[in-house]
Design a protein around this motif. Structure first.
Motif, PDB file in Angstrom:
ATOM      1  N   CYS A 105      75.667  30.726  30.660  1.00  0.00           N
ATOM      2  CA  CYS A 105      75.121  32.292  30.596  1.00  0.00           C
ATOM      3  C   CYS A 105      73.510  32.269  30.163  1.00  0.00           C
ATOM      4  O   CYS A 105      73.167  33.258  30.819  1.00  0.00           O
ATOM      5  N   MET A 106      73.119  31.497  29.782  1.00  0.00           N
ATOM      6  CA  MET A 106      71.683  31.341  29.572  1.00  0.00           C
ATOM      7  C   MET A 106      70.911  31.320  30.942  1.00  0.00           C
ATOM      8  O   MET A 106      69.773  32.033  31.208  1.00  0.00           O
ATOM      9  N   ASN A 107      71.547  30.413  31.806  1.00  0.00           N
ATOM     10  CA  ASN A 107      70.997  30.334  33.138  1.00  0.00           C
ATOM     11  C   ASN A 107      70.840  31.684  33.843  1.00  0.00           C
ATOM     12  O   ASN A 107      70.097  32.115  34.636  1.00  0.00           O
ATOM     13  N   TYR A 108      72.192  32.166  33.730  1.00  0.00           N
ATOM     14  CA  TYR A 108      72.365  33.565  34.342  1.00  0.00           C
ATOM     15  C   TYR A 108      71.447  34.483  33.750  1.00  0.00           C
ATOM     16  O   TYR A 108      70.761  35.291  34.802  1.00  0.00           O
ATOM     17  N   TYR A 109      71.076  34.780  32.624  1.00  0.00           N
ATOM     18  CA  TYR A 109      70.040  35.512  32.117  1.00  0.00           C
ATOM     19  C   TYR A 109      68.751  35.245  32.684  1.00  0.00           C
ATOM     20  O   TYR A 109      68.060  36.152  32.857  1.00  0.00           O
ATOM     21  N   GLU A 119      60.930  26.805  26.214  1.00  0.00           N
ATOM     22  CA  GLU A 119      61.605  25.398  25.855  1.00  0.00           C
ATOM     23  C   GLU A 119      62.325  25.663  24.512  1.00  0.00           C
ATOM     24  O   GLU A 119      61.823  26.335  23.452  1.00  0.00           O
ATOM     25  N   GLY A 120      63.410  25.124  24.374  1.00  0.00           N
ATOM     26  CA  GLY A 120      64.487  25.145  23.064  1.00  0.00           C
ATOM     27  C   GLY A 120      65.057  26.425  22.772  1.00  0.00           C
ATOM     28  O   GLY A 120      65.795  26.751  21.730  1.00  0.00           O
ATOM     29  N   LEU A 121      65.006  27.741  23.547  1.00  0.00           N
ATOM     30  CA  LEU A 121      65.473  29.004  23.530  1.00  0.00           C
ATOM     31  C   LEU A 121      67.026  28.765  23.408  1.00  0.00           C
ATOM     32  O   LEU A 121      67.717  29.454  22.867  1.00  0.00           O
ATOM     33  N   ASP A 122      67.756  27.799  24.421  1.00  0.00           N
ATOM     34  CA  ASP A 122      69.088  27.762  24.503  1.00  0.00           C
ATOM     35  C   ASP A 122      69.721  27.236  23.326  1.00  0.00           C
ATOM     36  O   ASP A 122      70.757  27.813  22.543  1.00  0.00           O
ATOM     37  N   ASP A 123      69.090  26.337  22.588  1.00  0.00           N
ATOM     38  CA  ASP A 123      69.434  25.705  21.346  1.00  0.00           C
ATOM     39  C   ASP A 123      69.223  26.781  20.070  1.00  0.00           C
ATOM     40  O   ASP A 123      70.245  27.132  19.022  1.00  0.00           O
ATOM     41  N   GLU A 124      68.176  27.534  20.127  1.00  0.00           N
ATOM     42  CA  GLU A 124      67.999  28.636  18.929  1.00  0.00           C
ATOM     43  C   GLU A 124      69.095  29.599  19.109  1.00  0.00           C
ATOM     44  O   GLU A 124      69.541  30.139  18.183  1.00  0.00           O
ATOM     45  N   MET A 125      69.132  30.044  20.627  1.00  0.00           N
ATOM     46  CA  MET A 125      70.287  31.159  20.546  1.00  0.00           C
ATOM     47  C   MET A 125      71.538  30.648  20.331  1.00  0.00           C
ATOM     48  O   MET A 125      72.461  31.650  20.007  1.00  0.00           O
ATOM     49  N   SER A 126      71.950  29.539  20.728  1.00  0.00           N
ATOM     50  CA  SER A 126      73.151  28.871  20.162  1.00  0.00           C
ATOM     51  C   SER A 126      73.371  28.846  18.720  1.00  0.00           C
ATOM     52  O   SER A 126      74.479  29.286  18.283  1.00  0.00           O
ATOM     53  N   PHE A 127      72.379  28.691  17.943  1.00  0.00           N
ATOM     54  CA  PHE A 127      72.559  28.610  16.346  1.00  0.00           C
ATOM     55  C   PHE A 127      72.370  29.913  15.921  1.00  0.00           C
ATOM     56  O   PHE A 127      73.442  30.209  15.034  1.00  0.00           O
ATOM     57  N   VAL A 128      71.798  30.875  16.543  1.00  0.00           N
ATOM     58  CA  VAL A 128      71.582  32.101  15.917  1.00  0.00           C
ATOM     59  C   VAL A 128      72.913  33.138  16.228  1.00  0.00           C
ATOM     60  O   VAL A 128      73.580  33.778  15.279  1.00  0.00           O
ATOM     61  N   TYR A 134      79.352  38.251  22.271  1.00  0.00           N
ATOM     62  CA  TYR A 134      78.968  39.222  22.046  1.00  0.00           C
ATOM     63  C   TYR A 134      77.592  39.286  21.485  1.00  0.00           C
ATOM     64  O   TYR A 134      76.650  39.965  21.977  1.00  0.00           O
ATOM     65  N   LYS A 135      77.523  38.351  20.388  1.00  0.00           N
ATOM     66  CA  LYS A 135      76.386  38.025  19.584  1.00  0.00           C
ATOM     67  C   LYS A 135      75.163  37.805  20.687  1.00  0.00           C
ATOM     68  O   LYS A 135      74.184  38.050  20.232  1.00  0.00           O
ATOM     69  N   LEU A 136      75.456  36.732  21.517  1.00  0.00           N
ATOM     70  CA  LEU A 136      74.480  36.409  22.191  1.00  0.00           C
ATOM     71  C   LEU A 136      73.850  37.488  23.200  1.00  0.00           C
ATOM     72  O   LEU A 136      72.854  37.559  23.511  1.00  0.00           O
ATOM     73  N   MET A 137      74.750  38.126  23.849  1.00  0.00           N
ATOM     74  CA  MET A 137      74.328  39.356  24.644  1.00  0.00           C
ATOM     75  C   MET A 137      73.263  40.307  23.710  1.00  0.00           C
ATOM     76  O   MET A 137      72.354  40.638  24.479  1.00  0.00           O
ATOM     77  N   ASN A 138      73.937  40.709  22.593  1.00  0.00           N
ATOM     78  CA  ASN A 138      72.774  41.508  22.041  1.00  0.00           C
ATOM     79  C   ASN A 138      71.526  40.875  21.513  1.00  0.00           C
ATOM     80  O   ASN A 138      70.711  41.420  21.359  1.00  0.00           O
TER      81      ASN A 138
END
Length: 143
Positions: A105-109, A119-128, A134-138
């Protein structure tokens, strides 16, 4: 007859049973869903008398006003009329993203230039987001 297999997928089906729409008359009056021509077609498609087919629907909190949020469960989002319209149905729980799905999904975005390759955005978004789609999209929407 009955040879062709069919899949119908509708997102935000509960909008057809919510008392308000985002459609307005000329005098800025809100049009109820049962007065929108398209609603009848979608309700006919979702009847249970199909052969060799499946109808996949989602219910969505986006379709109802923020002040009306009480529950995220299908029974509440569809209301009595919508729930009875779909009877019998088989509810399917959708789990949170797996690490591979979140990365996809992050690669698609990133491919669509909706998020920057940080760098590290995927891990941060996974955690948050807790891997919730739905939360990831928002969370990614304002980026």
């Amino acid at each position: 007859m009955g040879v062709c297999r069919t899949l119908v997928a509708i997102d935000g089906f509960n909008a057809f049973f919510y008392p308000h729409t985002r459609v307005f008359k000329e005098k800025k009056e809100v049009v109820p869903p049962n007065k929108v021509t398209l609603t009848e077609g979608f309700l006919n498609v979702t009847k249970f008398d199909w052969c060799n087919s499946v109808v996949v629907l989602t219910v969505d909190e986006i379709a109802i006003a923020e002040k009306d949020h009480i529950s995220h469960l299908p029974r509440y989002l569809l209301g009595k009329e919508g729930f009875e319209h779909l009877d019998p149905f088989v509810p399917i729980a959708v789990p949170e993203y797996s690490p591979k799905e979140l990365l996809s999904c992050m690669n698609y975005y990133r491919d669509r230039k909706w998020v920057q390759p940080i760098e590290g955005l995927d891990d941060e978004m996974s955690f948050v987001s807790g891997n919730n789609p739905y939360k990831l999209m928002n969370l990614c929407a304002p980026l």
